[in-house]
Scaffold this motif. Structure first.
Motif, PDB file in Angstrom:
ATOM      1  N   TYR A 176       1.316  -1.485   0.467  1.00 51.07           N
ATOM      2  CA  TYR A 176       0.444   0.562  -0.070  1.00 51.07           C
ATOM      3  C   TYR A 176       0.819   1.516  -0.438  1.00 51.07           C
ATOM      4  CZ  TYR A 176      -3.150   3.821   1.694  1.00 51.07           C
ATOM      5  OH  TYR A 176      -3.367   5.107   2.015  1.00 51.07           O
ATOM      6  N   TYR A 177       2.077   1.656   0.751  1.00 49.54           N
ATOM      7  CA  TYR A 177       2.880   2.611   0.679  1.00 49.54           C
ATOM      8  C   TYR A 177       3.626   2.875  -0.131  1.00 49.54           C
ATOM      9  CZ  TYR A 177       0.632   3.644   5.257  1.00 49.54           C
ATOM     10  OH  TYR A 177      -0.314   3.885   6.349  1.00 49.54           O
ATOM     11  N   ASP A 178       4.025   1.326  -0.409  1.00 50.70           N
ATOM     12  CA  ASP A 178       4.964   1.607  -2.254  1.00 50.70           C
ATOM     13  C   ASP A 178       3.966   2.263  -3.307  1.00 50.70           C
ATOM     14  OD1 ASP A 178       7.113   0.863  -0.732  1.00 50.70           O
ATOM     15  OD2 ASP A 178       6.719  -1.552  -1.265  1.00 50.70           O
ATOM     16  N   GLU A 179       2.987   1.612  -2.779  1.00 50.46           N
ATOM     17  CA  GLU A 179       1.858   2.375  -4.300  1.00 50.46           C
ATOM     18  C   GLU A 179       1.104   4.121  -4.143  1.00 50.46           C
ATOM     19  OE1 GLU A 179      -1.848  -0.306  -5.578  1.00 50.46           O
ATOM     20  OE2 GLU A 179      -0.344  -1.868  -5.736  1.00 50.46           O
ATOM     21  N   GLN A 180       1.283   4.376  -2.443  1.00 46.23           N
ATOM     22  CA  GLN A 180       0.714   5.565  -2.784  1.00 46.23           C
ATOM     23  C   GLN A 180       2.295   5.752  -2.986  1.00 46.23           C
ATOM     24  OE1 GLN A 180       0.760   7.129   1.601  1.00 46.23           O
ATOM     25  NE2 GLN A 180      -1.122   7.295   1.330  1.00 46.23           N
ATOM     26  N   PHE A 181       3.321   5.734  -2.120  1.00 44.94           N
ATOM     27  CA  PHE A 181       4.914   6.408  -3.354  1.00 44.94           C
ATOM     28  C   PHE A 181       4.932   6.911  -4.532  1.00 44.94           C
ATOM     29  CE2 PHE A 181       9.522   6.337  -4.150  1.00 44.94           C
ATOM     30  CZ  PHE A 181       9.904   7.038  -3.402  1.00 44.94           C
ATOM     31  N   GLU A 182       4.944   5.986  -5.448  1.00 38.84           N
ATOM     32  CA  GLU A 182       3.932   5.682  -6.830  1.00 38.84           C
ATOM     33  C   GLU A 182       3.140   7.423  -7.116  1.00 38.84           C
ATOM     34  OE1 GLU A 182       3.906   2.443  -8.409  1.00 38.84           O
ATOM     35  OE2 GLU A 182       5.435   1.246  -7.803  1.00 38.84           O
ATOM     36  N   MET A 183       2.359   7.122  -5.942  1.00 38.40           N
ATOM     37  CA  MET A 183       1.586   7.890  -6.849  1.00 38.40           C
ATOM     38  C   MET A 183       1.915   9.511  -6.465  1.00 38.40           C
ATOM     39  SD  MET A 183      -1.152  10.303  -5.512  1.00 38.40           S
ATOM     40  CE  MET A 183      -1.439   9.424  -3.729  1.00 38.40           C
ATOM     41  N   LEU A 184       2.304   9.681  -4.979  1.00 34.54           N
ATOM     42  CA  LEU A 184       2.998  10.965  -4.741  1.00 34.54           C
ATOM     43  C   LEU A 184       3.377  11.439  -5.706  1.00 34.54           C
ATOM     44  CD1 LEU A 184       3.473  10.031  -1.211  1.00 34.54           C
ATOM     45  CD2 LEU A 184       1.825  11.471  -2.077  1.00 34.54           C
ATOM     46  N   ASN A 185       4.807  11.007  -6.006  1.00 33.32           N
ATOM     47  CA  ASN A 185       5.960  11.306  -6.821  1.00 33.32           C
ATOM     48  C   ASN A 185       5.174  11.529  -8.010  1.00 33.32           C
ATOM     49  OD1 ASN A 185       8.770  11.499  -5.632  1.00 33.32           O
ATOM     50  ND2 ASN A 185       7.689   9.661  -4.601  1.00 33.32           N
ATOM     51  N   ALA A 186       4.174  10.865  -9.198  1.00 32.03           N
ATOM     52  CA  ALA A 186       4.056  11.387  -9.977  1.00 32.03           C
ATOM     53  C   ALA A 186       2.588  11.883 -10.265  1.00 32.03           C
ATOM     54  CB  ALA A 186       3.261   9.833 -10.816  1.00 32.03           C
ATOM     55  N   THR A 187       1.871  12.150  -9.541  1.00 30.89           N
ATOM     56  CA  THR A 187       0.533  13.034  -9.521  1.00 30.89           C
ATOM     57  C   THR A 187       2.013  14.339  -9.256  1.00 30.89           C
ATOM     58  OG1 THR A 187      -0.371  12.408  -8.091  1.00 30.89           O
ATOM     59  CG2 THR A 187      -0.334  11.538  -9.990  1.00 30.89           C
ATOM     60  N   ARG A 188       2.343  14.697  -7.903  1.00 29.17           N
ATOM     61  CA  ARG A 188       2.402  15.863  -7.082  1.00 29.17           C
ATOM     62  C   ARG A 188       1.065  16.877  -6.278  1.00 29.17           C
ATOM     63  NH1 ARG A 188       7.459  16.715  -7.781  1.00 29.17           N
ATOM     64  NH2 ARG A 188       7.094  19.263  -7.173  1.00 29.17           N
TER      65      ARG A 188
END
Length: 316
Positions: A159-171
């Motif tokens: 969950y937190y790895d996917e959240q990390f991807e989302m944060l970096n990609a969408t800001r």
């Protein structure tokens, strides 16, 4: 100056929420909101990405072809209401993002932001892990856990790895229910630090990304109406965020009139117990409307908790 930065209606999220959008806004005015962020769910790219209740035949048969036009209808109605109620409430227009498959949802979020000048912001949220909803029911939560190797700790890490991807990609400017993964877990109110250290390191990493983006964590009181002891984020996350100098916004994450401002007093008490004295929202200039298809300027606006409480008109 009470507000929410996260809300839904049954008009544009049938089956999953209730009531017409205008009814939600009118009720928000009646309880003392001065600002409301409208954040209907973004269009999903596959029907399987919808919650089961959104596919309920009693709500009318949902087709994939309906989702993008429904979003366009939502934006049109939001602009109409923004103008109609401008003297009574400051309406922000946004949507809640998804990250079910980043390769699909990242570009779609960018497109929805750039193609509609009326859109002020979006909420960066995670509702699925390994492509499976983790906040709908225990059965689906366990399916997601099995997809991550069968251990709840591995599900949390994913969950937190996917959240990390989302944060970096969408800001995102607003990060939704940061620790939603708690909801259906075996011990949702247990502290993570010293219990699941691999998870805690990921949580801290993601908070650091949020801080670097200048994002706000929403304090989301929906956790309280769903039976948790603390809002999202829980106390240990909130304390870590405060140490980093992070800022909070505030949301009821309402899915209809009955949930507007639900548990707001408890949520504000929680923040004050953490030593928090102010919350953040957005102010659009000009308001209402979008002139010549140019996005409005957005200004960060601080609201003290004292001011927030003063404008609320809740039945005791």
């Amino acid at each position: 100056m009470a507000f929410t930065m996260h809300s839904h209606s049954g008009q544009f999220c049938p089956g999953h929420a209730k009531d017409q959008l205008e009814e939600v806004i009118r009720h928000a005015i009646s309880v003392g909101y001065r600002t409301i962020g409208l954040t209907e769910h973004m269009p999903r790219t596959q029907l399987s990405d919808l919650y089961p209740e959104e596919l309920d035949p009693d709500q009318g048969q949902t087709t994939l072809a309906q989702l993008v036009p429904r979003h366009a209808s939502y934006l049109a109605e939001a602009q109409r209401l923004q103008a109609k109620y401008a003297s009574q409430i400051h309406i922000l227009i946004g949507f809640e993002g998804e990250w079910i498959r980043g390769a699909e949802y990242g570009p779609l979020i960018s497109s929805l932001l750039s193609s509609a000048p009326c859109v002020d912001y979006f909420i960066g949220s995670i509702h699925h892990t390994a492509g499976i909803p983790i906040d709908f029911d225990k059965t689906m939560f366990l399916q997601a856990q099995d997809a991550c190797g069968g251990l709840e700790e591995k599900l949390w890490e994913r969950y937190y790895d996917e959240q990390f991807e989302m944060l970096n990609a969408t800001r995102p400017k607003v990060v939704g229910h940061f620790d939603l993964i708690r909801l259906l877990s075996e011990e949702p109110d247990k502290r993570v630090k010293g219990w699941r250290d691999g998870v805690w390191e990921r949580m801290k990493r993601n908070l650091e990304v949020c801080k670097g983006l200048g994002a706000w964590l929403e304090v989301n009181t929906s956790a309280l109406r769903k039976g948790l002891e603390e809002p999202y984020p829980g106390r240990e996350v909130a304390e870590e965020w405060i140490k980093m100098g992070g800022k909070f916004t505030f949301s009821d994450d309402s899915h209809g009139i009955a949930q507007v401002a639900t548990n707001y007093t408890r949520g504000l008490d929680y923040l004050e117990s953490l030593g928090v004295t102010e919350l953040w929202t957005l102010e659009r200039v000009p308001h209402p409307g979008t002139e010549r298809d140019i996005k409005s300027e957005l200004r960060d606006k601080a609201v003290t908790i004292f001011e927030f409480r003063q404008s609320l008109r809740l039945e005791q």
